[in-house]
Design a protein around this motif. Structure first.
Motif, PDB file in Angstrom:
ATOM      1  N   LEU A 180      -7.529  24.911  13.005  1.00  0.00           N
ATOM      2  CA  LEU A 180      -6.776  25.185  14.232  1.00  0.00           C
ATOM      3  C   LEU A 180      -5.528  26.011  13.989  1.00  0.00           C
ATOM      4  O   LEU A 180      -4.753  26.246  14.925  1.00  0.00           O
ATOM      5  CB  LEU A 180      -6.390  23.858  14.907  1.00  0.00           C
ATOM      6  N   LEU A 181      -5.301  26.405  12.736  1.00  0.00           N
ATOM      7  CA  LEU A 181      -4.069  27.122  12.420  1.00  0.00           C
ATOM      8  C   LEU A 181      -3.967  28.437  13.201  1.00  0.00           C
ATOM      9  O   LEU A 181      -2.936  28.732  13.830  1.00  0.00           O
ATOM     10  CB  LEU A 181      -4.002  27.392  10.914  1.00  0.00           C
ATOM     11  N   LEU A 182      -5.029  29.245  13.216  1.00  0.00           N
ATOM     12  CA  LEU A 182      -4.978  30.552  13.880  1.00  0.00           C
ATOM     13  C   LEU A 182      -4.892  30.431  15.400  1.00  0.00           C
ATOM     14  O   LEU A 182      -3.973  30.993  16.016  1.00  0.00           O
ATOM     15  CB  LEU A 182      -6.191  31.396  13.472  1.00  0.00           C
ATOM     16  N   PRO A 183      -5.795  29.718  16.061  1.00  0.00           N
ATOM     17  CA  PRO A 183      -5.682  29.651  17.534  1.00  0.00           C
ATOM     18  C   PRO A 183      -4.396  28.978  17.996  1.00  0.00           C
ATOM     19  O   PRO A 183      -3.779  29.393  18.973  1.00  0.00           O
ATOM     20  CB  PRO A 183      -6.926  28.871  17.951  1.00  0.00           C
ATOM     21  N   PHE A 184      -3.983  27.929  17.321  1.00  0.00           N
ATOM     22  CA  PHE A 184      -2.769  27.230  17.740  1.00  0.00           C
ATOM     23  C   PHE A 184      -1.539  28.101  17.480  1.00  0.00           C
ATOM     24  O   PHE A 184      -0.581  28.100  18.262  1.00  0.00           O
ATOM     25  CB  PHE A 184      -2.647  25.898  16.987  1.00  0.00           C
ATOM     26  N   GLY A 185      -1.583  28.887  16.367  1.00  0.00           N
ATOM     27  CA  GLY A 185      -0.462  29.788  16.078  1.00  0.00           C
ATOM     28  C   GLY A 185      -0.339  30.881  17.134  1.00  0.00           C
ATOM     29  O   GLY A 185       0.771  31.244  17.549  1.00  0.00           O
ATOM     30  N   LEU A 186      -1.474  31.455  17.571  1.00  0.00           N
ATOM     31  CA  LEU A 186      -1.438  32.484  18.622  1.00  0.00           C
ATOM     32  C   LEU A 186      -0.884  31.913  19.924  1.00  0.00           C
ATOM     33  O   LEU A 186      -0.111  32.567  20.633  1.00  0.00           O
ATOM     34  CB  LEU A 186      -2.839  33.047  18.841  1.00  0.00           C
ATOM     35  N   LEU A 187      -1.278  30.653  20.231  1.00  0.00           N
ATOM     36  CA  LEU A 187      -0.790  30.028  21.459  1.00  0.00           C
ATOM     37  C   LEU A 187       0.715  29.831  21.417  1.00  0.00           C
ATOM     38  O   LEU A 187       1.434  30.104  22.387  1.00  0.00           O
ATOM     39  CB  LEU A 187      -1.503  28.692  21.672  1.00  0.00           C
ATOM     40  N   ALA A 190       9.141  29.397  12.062  1.00  0.00           N
ATOM     41  CA  ALA A 190       9.461  28.044  11.576  1.00  0.00           C
ATOM     42  C   ALA A 190       9.222  27.006  12.662  1.00  0.00           C
ATOM     43  O   ALA A 190       8.691  25.914  12.414  1.00  0.00           O
ATOM     44  CB  ALA A 190      10.904  27.994  11.095  1.00  0.00           C
ATOM     45  N   ALA A 191       9.628  27.357  13.895  1.00  0.00           N
ATOM     46  CA  ALA A 191       9.420  26.421  15.002  1.00  0.00           C
ATOM     47  C   ALA A 191       7.937  26.227  15.276  1.00  0.00           C
ATOM     48  O   ALA A 191       7.491  25.116  15.613  1.00  0.00           O
ATOM     49  CB  ALA A 191      10.137  26.934  16.247  1.00  0.00           C
ATOM     50  N   GLU A 192       7.159  27.320  15.129  1.00  0.00           N
ATOM     51  CA  GLU A 192       5.718  27.195  15.341  1.00  0.00           C
ATOM     52  C   GLU A 192       5.116  26.192  14.342  1.00  0.00           C
ATOM     53  O   GLU A 192       4.317  25.323  14.711  1.00  0.00           O
ATOM     54  CB  GLU A 192       5.048  28.559  15.163  1.00  0.00           C
ATOM     55  N   GLN A 193       5.473  26.323  13.084  1.00  0.00           N
ATOM     56  CA  GLN A 193       4.944  25.427  12.055  1.00  0.00           C
ATOM     57  C   GLN A 193       5.352  23.973  12.330  1.00  0.00           C
ATOM     58  O   GLN A 193       4.547  23.041  12.185  1.00  0.00           O
ATOM     59  CB  GLN A 193       5.441  25.861  10.675  1.00  0.00           C
ATOM     60  N   PHE A 194       6.602  23.773  12.741  1.00  0.00           N
ATOM     61  CA  PHE A 194       7.088  22.415  13.008  1.00  0.00           C
ATOM     62  C   PHE A 194       6.336  21.782  14.180  1.00  0.00           C
ATOM     63  O   PHE A 194       5.875  20.643  14.109  1.00  0.00           O
ATOM     64  CB  PHE A 194       8.589  22.453  13.288  1.00  0.00           C
ATOM     65  N   TYR A 218       3.427  22.670  15.399  1.00  0.00           N
ATOM     66  CA  TYR A 218       2.013  22.505  15.077  1.00  0.00           C
ATOM     67  C   TYR A 218       1.783  21.250  14.228  1.00  0.00           C
ATOM     68  O   TYR A 218       0.894  20.436  14.502  1.00  0.00           O
ATOM     69  CB  TYR A 218       1.527  23.754  14.335  1.00  0.00           C
ATOM     70  N   LEU A 219       2.620  21.076  13.193  1.00  0.00           N
ATOM     71  CA  LEU A 219       2.490  19.877  12.347  1.00  0.00           C
ATOM     72  C   LEU A 219       2.780  18.606  13.140  1.00  0.00           C
ATOM     73  O   LEU A 219       2.116  17.579  12.958  1.00  0.00           O
ATOM     74  CB  LEU A 219       3.426  19.981  11.145  1.00  0.00           C
ATOM     75  N   LEU A 220       3.777  18.673  14.018  1.00  0.00           N
ATOM     76  CA  LEU A 220       4.131  17.490  14.809  1.00  0.00           C
ATOM     77  C   LEU A 220       2.976  17.072  15.710  1.00  0.00           C
ATOM     78  O   LEU A 220       2.617  15.883  15.791  1.00  0.00           O
ATOM     79  CB  LEU A 220       5.385  17.780  15.637  1.00  0.00           C
ATOM     80  N   VAL A 221       2.378  18.037  16.410  1.00  0.00           N
ATOM     81  CA  VAL A 221       1.258  17.715  17.304  1.00  0.00           C
ATOM     82  C   VAL A 221       0.079  17.176  16.507  1.00  0.00           C
ATOM     83  O   VAL A 221      -0.575  16.196  16.902  1.00  0.00           O
ATOM     84  CB  VAL A 221       0.855  18.968  18.114  1.00  0.00           C
ATOM     85  N   LEU A 222      -0.200  17.811  15.347  1.00  0.00           N
ATOM     86  CA  LEU A 222      -1.335  17.374  14.534  1.00  0.00           C
ATOM     87  C   LEU A 222      -1.119  15.969  13.971  1.00  0.00           C
ATOM     88  O   LEU A 222      -2.020  15.127  13.991  1.00  0.00           O
ATOM     89  CB  LEU A 222      -1.546  18.378  13.396  1.00  0.00           C
ATOM     90  N   VAL A 223       0.088  15.704  13.491  1.00  0.00           N
ATOM     91  CA  VAL A 223       0.382  14.369  12.939  1.00  0.00           C
ATOM     92  C   VAL A 223       0.326  13.311  14.035  1.00  0.00           C
ATOM     93  O   VAL A 223      -0.216  12.214  13.840  1.00  0.00           O
ATOM     94  CB  VAL A 223       1.748  14.372  12.229  1.00  0.00           C
ATOM     95  N   LEU A 224       0.885  13.617  15.218  1.00  0.00           N
ATOM     96  CA  LEU A 224       0.848  12.645  16.316  1.00  0.00           C
ATOM     97  C   LEU A 224      -0.585  12.364  16.758  1.00  0.00           C
ATOM     98  O   LEU A 224      -0.963  11.215  17.019  1.00  0.00           O
ATOM     99  CB  LEU A 224       1.683  13.149  17.485  1.00  0.00           C
ATOM    100  N   GLY A 225      -1.389  13.416  16.847  1.00  0.00           N
ATOM    101  CA  GLY A 225      -2.765  13.219  17.282  1.00  0.00           C
ATOM    102  C   GLY A 225      -3.587  12.411  16.294  1.00  0.00           C
ATOM    103  O   GLY A 225      -4.203  11.401  16.646  1.00  0.00           O
TER     104      GLY A 225
END
Length: 673
Positions: free
Chosen positions: A103-110, A119-123, A125-132
């Motif tokens: 999901l790195l590419l589609p979520f990064g484009l979004l 940096a905010a994108e990575q944070f 993305y990781l936060l949503v993935l860890v919570l899920g």
């Protein structure tokens, strides 16, 4: 034999100056061991100080109270985590990397479209993935459990020693400090046993309660003169004359039988707890059933005899043991244990004990009734009531006439002669002639010392051996006579209710009659109890079997019993409702033409038919069916099959009852633990 028990190096040199006596065991066990002056011996006994001040919690029948404290320290650490939570947590952790990369590419484009920095994108993305994944994997539960389980221990404050209560407060408060000091000195030197402590403390407390503390002067004088040897039992023993087979706690009056097995079938109150008996549960009487060699004698009879023997030494009980074989509880097994040892097979002499034929009778009517119940067959009243009644009446008239004429009861030899000449009932003549044996004539008439069953109103230990090897029918009459006299004494209005009276009958099935069944019902209110040990319930008379089973409050059954016995116990312990889940699965294959078949079912052309149909019609569809049904089912707590097959060797199923109606479910006990 000497024992060092792991004593530290150099200790032998220091011991050379120790005088003979009792000292703390060098193994570190909470007991005392006897030092002979040159070496440690095998003799041990409880450390009185640790024993008196030990924790006790007496809350459930059958659980050994000593060593259990209601304020036990608990670290608060949780137990093992549920397996399904561990599985979900591991699965989420394994999926984290592939999901992150996928999901790195589609979520990064979004996120780039939103206008966030790299940096905010990575944070985010990781936060949503860890919570899920964390929510799915219950990571918050796992993290909390790991913290609670493995958190560092805070420093504990130094434990505050509990104040040692004064063992002899009653004596000191009454001003008899010298007597209390004498007892304290014996405690310090190890001379005072647990039997001494309970016996002396009971006399002091009962006297102070009845007469007031100011009347303790005679008690204090006896203590000053004899110390822990004051108020001794008539045998002069301050402890059992042989090593104890099981652990005892005289404060609660319990004897440990074994340890409750760690199984879900045991009640939670007993699992892994030490299992024990006391006189309170024995008041409801006990039935023990097990095949030969199962361990009834060693695992039940011997601990109960020890328990009642110790209670006798402290002045609280009497015990009568019926020994059918004459060797299960003789001098070789229990040396010096019994105060009265009645053995027809032993040589007659000044020290030999005889048996009073009419002991305990208040009059000729009672004497005749008890003797007739022992002499006549157990089922005579059922098979031929008229003959049974005539025999009893004839025996009464003979005994009453002799008693009125001579002022005493007839001897056995005199009674046999009178019955043979005056009784018109052949059954009575025939049965009484069974006692016309030299051994029995000597037992009842020839020995200078005679035991009367009325003597169990004071603390006494009695063994009655039976001459089954030489006279089996006469042995049964003697056993039934002794049991009937015991019941008679227990039920008498003038009986001493402060002394618990216990009767232990080995191989009891051959000796039970209607009067014994009546005694099972009377014993509870008379502070008495009867323990019946048998190889099978089939040994009891048919018309009394059910009454014996229901008349005993405590039950025990060993592995290897007969199916009929297992059914008795299974029905007694009853059934319980449990949830039964049924899962049904199946598949069905359907073609486009509507033809339906079950996979693998042969048709006219065998297993090749399905492929032909598929080739002609084209597509097929398969339906998978699964149904789950849950219903309440009534099942045995312990079924007859479970009792026969699932009770291991060395174990027994035991249920207890108390006089006030409390009952325990059956508990599987390891008697060898």
């Amino acid at each position: 034999m000497t024992v060092e028990d792991g004593a530290p190096a150099g200790a032998s040199a220091r011991r050379q100056g120790m005088r003979e006596g009792w000292y703390p065991c060098p193994s570190g066990q909470p007991q005392l061991r006897y030092w002979s002056g040159t070496a440690w011996t095998e003799q041990t006994r409880p450390d009185l100080v640790r024993w008196v001040h030990g924790d006790r919690m007496l809350d459930v029948p059958g659980v050994f109270a000593f060593g259990r404290g209601s304020d036990e320290d608990d670290s608060g650490r949780p137990g093992p985590l549920e397996p399904h939570i561990w599985r979900r947590a591991r699965l989420a952790l394994i999926l984290f990397v592939p999901i992150y990369l996928g999901l790195l590419l589609p979520f990064g484009l979004l996120l780039s479209d939103i206008g966030l920095s790299n940096a905010a994108e990575q944070f985010v993305y990781l936060l949503v993935l860890v919570l899920g994944l964390g929510t799915y994997g219950r990571w918050h539960i796992v993290v909390r459990w790991l913290w609670l389980r493995y958190r560092p221990e805070p420093p504990k404050p130094a434990p505050v020693p509990k104040p040692r209560p004064d063992l002899w407060a009653d004596l000191r408060e009454a001003g008899f400090t010298d007597a209390a000091q004498r007892l304290d000195e014996e405690v310090a030197t190890g001379e005072l046993t647990d039997v001494d402590y309970v016996r002396v403390a009971r006399v002091v407390q009962s006297t102070a309660r009845r007469n007031g503390a100011s009347n303790l002067a005679p008690i204090a004088v006896a203590i000053q003169e004899e110390g822990g040897g004051a108020f001794l039992h008539s045998s002069g023993q301050r402890d059992l004359p042989m090593p104890r087979l099981v652990q005892h706690d005289l404060v609660t009056g319990q004897a440990q039988l074994g340890v409750a097995a760690e199984t879900d079938r045991n009640p939670a109150t007993h699992q892994k707890e030490r299992f024990a008996l006391d006189t309170e549960v024995l008041r409801t009487s006990m039935l023990v059933v097990g095949p030969p060699g199962a361990g009834k004698t060693r695992s039940f009879a011997r601990p109960i005899i020890e328990l009642l023997g110790l209670q006798t030494l402290v002045g609280l009980a009497s015990v009568v043991v019926i020994d059918p074989t004459g060797s299960a509880f003789d001098e070789r097994q229990l040396p010096g244990f019994f105060d009265v040892d009645i053995d027809p097979n032993a040589e007659s002499g000044p020290s030999a004990w005889g048996f009073d034929l009419f002991g305990g009778a208040n009059g000729p009517e009672e004497a005749a009734d008890r003797l007739a119940g022992a002499v006549l067959p157990p089922d005579s009243a059922v098979r031929d009531p008229a003959v049974d009644s005539a025999a009893r009446n004839a025996l009464y008239s003979i005994i009453a006439e002799f008693h009125e004429r001579n002022g005493r009861y007839p001897l056995l030899r005199e009674l046999i002669d009178l019955v043979l000449t005056q009784s018109p009932v052949p059954l009575l003549n025939e049965r009484l002639r069974l006692l016309d044996r030299p051994l029995l004539i000597d037992l009842f008439d020839g020995r200078p010392r005679k035991f009367s069953m009325r003597e169990i109103d004071r603390p006494l230990r009695v063994r009655i051996a039976l001459p089954e090897g030489s006279s089996p029918q006469a042995a049964r009459i003697l056993a039934r006579l002794a049991i009937a006299q015991f019941v008679q004494v227990v039920a008498a209005p003038e009986a001493n209710r402060e002394v618990f009276k216990g009767l232990i009958v080995d191989e009891a099935g051959r000796f039970v009659d209607e009067y014994v069944v009546e005694g099972l019902q009377r014993a509870r209110a008379a502070n008495a109890g009867i323990v019946l040990l048998a190889q099978s319930l089939s040994q009891f008379p048919d018309h009394l079997r059910s009454a014996v089973f229901t008349g005993t409050g405590c039950k025990a059954v060993f592995a290897g019993v007969e199916p009929a016995d297992a059914r008795y116990f299974a029905d007694y312990w009853g059934t319980s409702w449990s949830a039964e889940t049924t899962v049904t699965t199946g598949t069905a294959t359907t073609t486009t033409t509507g033809h339906s078949s079950t996979p693998g079912s042969p048709g006219r052309f065998g297993r090749g038919e399905k492929s032909v149909v598929q080739a002609l019609t084209g597509s097929t569809s398969t339906q998978y069916q699964r149904s789950v049904a849950t219903r309440a089912v009534e099942r045995y707590v312990w079924s007859p099959s479970d009792i026969i097959n699932e009770v291991p060797v060395g174990h027994a199923l035991i249920s207890l009852a108390t006089p006030d109606g409390i009952r325990t479910p059956p508990v599987l006990v390891n008697l060898r633990a």
